[in-house]
Motif scaffolding. Structure first.
Motif, PDB file in Angstrom:
ATOM      1  N   ILE A  97      -0.791  12.004   3.740  1.00 16.21           N
ATOM      2  CA  ILE A  97      -1.741  11.241   2.911  1.00 16.21           C
ATOM      3  C   ILE A  97      -3.098  11.948   2.913  1.00 16.21           C
ATOM      4  N   MET A 137       2.415   1.653  -3.437  1.00 19.14           N
ATOM      5  CA  MET A 137       1.397   2.052  -4.413  1.00 19.14           C
ATOM      6  C   MET A 137       1.033   3.531  -4.248  1.00 19.14           C
ATOM      7  N   PHE A 138       0.887   3.956  -2.998  1.00 21.48           N
ATOM      8  CA  PHE A 138       0.508   5.344  -2.759  1.00 21.48           C
ATOM      9  C   PHE A 138       1.636   6.298  -3.158  1.00 21.48           C
ATOM     10  N   ALA A 183       0.844  -1.202   0.000  1.00 23.16           N
ATOM     11  CA  ALA A 183       0.000   0.000   0.000  1.00 23.16           C
ATOM     12  C   ALA A 183       0.879   1.253   0.000  1.00 23.16           C
ATOM     13  N   TRP A 232      -2.273   1.798   9.477  1.00 24.29           N
ATOM     14  CA  TRP A 232      -1.063   1.256  10.123  1.00 24.29           C
ATOM     15  C   TRP A 232      -0.443   2.313  11.036  1.00 24.29           C
ATOM     16  N   ASN A 233      -0.421   3.540  10.572  1.00 22.68           N
ATOM     17  CA  ASN A 233       0.180   4.613  11.366  1.00 22.68           C
ATOM     18  C   ASN A 233      -0.708   5.030  12.532  1.00 22.68           C
ATOM     19  N   ALA A 240      -5.203   1.858  -0.639  1.00 20.41           N
ATOM     20  CA  ALA A 240      -3.811   1.836  -0.166  1.00 20.41           C
ATOM     21  C   ALA A 240      -3.571   2.990   0.800  1.00 20.41           C
ATOM     22  N   GLY A 241      -4.090   4.171   0.448  1.00 21.18           N
ATOM     23  CA  GLY A 241      -3.940   5.341   1.320  1.00 21.18           C
ATOM     24  C   GLY A 241      -4.573   5.113   2.680  1.00 21.18           C
ATOM     25  N   LYS A 298      -7.830   0.891  -5.949  1.00 17.69           N
ATOM     26  CA  LYS A 298      -6.738   0.277  -5.176  1.00 17.69           C
ATOM     27  C   LYS A 298      -5.877   1.343  -4.502  1.00 17.69           C
ATOM     28  N   THR A 299      -5.683   2.472  -5.193  1.00 15.93           N
ATOM     29  CA  THR A 299      -4.829   3.518  -4.627  1.00 15.93           C
ATOM     30  C   THR A 299      -5.492   4.197  -3.438  1.00 15.93           C
ATOM     31  N   ALA A 337      -2.463   2.858  14.143  1.00 19.56           N
ATOM     32  CA  ALA A 337      -2.206   1.772  15.103  1.00 19.56           C
ATOM     33  C   ALA A 337      -0.931   2.048  15.898  1.00 19.56           C
ATOM     34  N   MET A 378      -5.279   2.205   4.083  1.00 17.16           N
ATOM     35  CA  MET A 378      -4.578   1.130   4.783  1.00 17.16           C
ATOM     36  C   MET A 378      -3.285   1.653   5.424  1.00 17.16           C
ATOM     37  N   PHE A 379      -2.563   2.474   4.677  1.00 15.87           N
ATOM     38  CA  PHE A 379      -1.295   2.989   5.209  1.00 15.87           C
ATOM     39  C   PHE A 379      -1.537   3.949   6.373  1.00 15.87           C
TER      40      PHE A 379
END
Lengths: 156, 156
Positions: free
Chosen positions: B74, A39-40, A36, B43-44, B36-37, B32-33, B46, B39-40
């Motif tokens: 992002i 991709m970003f 991800a 994660w941060n 991806a944004g 998908k992009t 979390a 999802m990323f």
């Protein structure tokens, strides 16, 4: 005695707990999260390219800065942690193109990672101005630093 | 006459070419992009939660700042462009949970988007210090601004 035990317990818990957030992460999620991030960054690289290299999009200072900021922030977010044990191979439908070497060649990985982060930070700096030639030049350097890692550590 | 034609051609090309980078993007890649944004950012989020709310990870100023920087960059990268025509529904294996309303309710979307970006910018600011309570407080506000959009525009 009770205090001593409590202190020991605290210290032990601190050691055990450091990294729980990562330990909690499933390997397949780590693979998806690193993909991800790439991709970003790729989307934002495409924006810089369109505005400064191909001139297929009008140059827009704010858009340019936002794109470079996103790339730099993702580059600096500690993605190395996402190459955790268990993420070396495909997990069901979650495929990875990472070569085995990225998990073993610590020195080599560090070298490409540091160069990439430096190039991303420089891209962010250059994007603060409106010198489109300097931006295009740094874009190429940044792209090369991406490619250096792909060539060495990514399967085709 | 030749000059006039050339100028007209240039202007026409400029109009036609603005936005080609986006027009070049396949709808499935836009879906998908944007995922991806998110999802990323997740994660941060979390990482911030582990360090400032759950205390399951040791507080690390640099890691905290890097996480907040990634989320803010992002959030500010213009992800609205990724909700392009053709991305309203699943495309083959590329599934989207976006509700139809996110493509039509411009005012409502703008409202949640602005609040989210403001909360992400404030998170970035607060993360520059080491006031873990302020960070935890802003983390909750940021999380609420994510949820406001999910509740309104994301399918379960």
């Amino acid at each position: 005695m009770l205090l001593k035990r409590t202190l020991l317990l605290s210290a032990t818990l601190a050691v055990l707990s450091s990294g729980i957030a990562l330990a909690d992460m499933k390997p397949e999620d780590a693979i998806k999260t690193r993909q991800a991030g790439y991709m970003f960054m790729g989307w934002n690289m495409a924006k810089i390219k369109a505005m400064a290299v191909d001139n297929s999009e009008d140059f827009d200072t704010k858009k340019m800065q936002a794109a470079a900021n996103a790339i730099a922030a993702i580059a600096n977010s500690g993605m190395g942690a996402l190459y955790m044990p268990g993420t070396e191979k495909d997990i069901g439908n979650v495929k990875t193109r990472a070569k085995a070497e990225i998990f073993t060649d610590k020195e080599g990985v560090k070298e490409v990672a540091v160069k990439f982060i430096q190039a991303a930070n420089e891209m962010q700096k250059v994007a603060q101005g409106d010198d489109v030639f300097a931006i295009a030049d740094q874009f190429k350097k940044l792209g090369s630093s991406c490619k250096a890692c792909h060539d060495k550590y990514r399967k085709e």
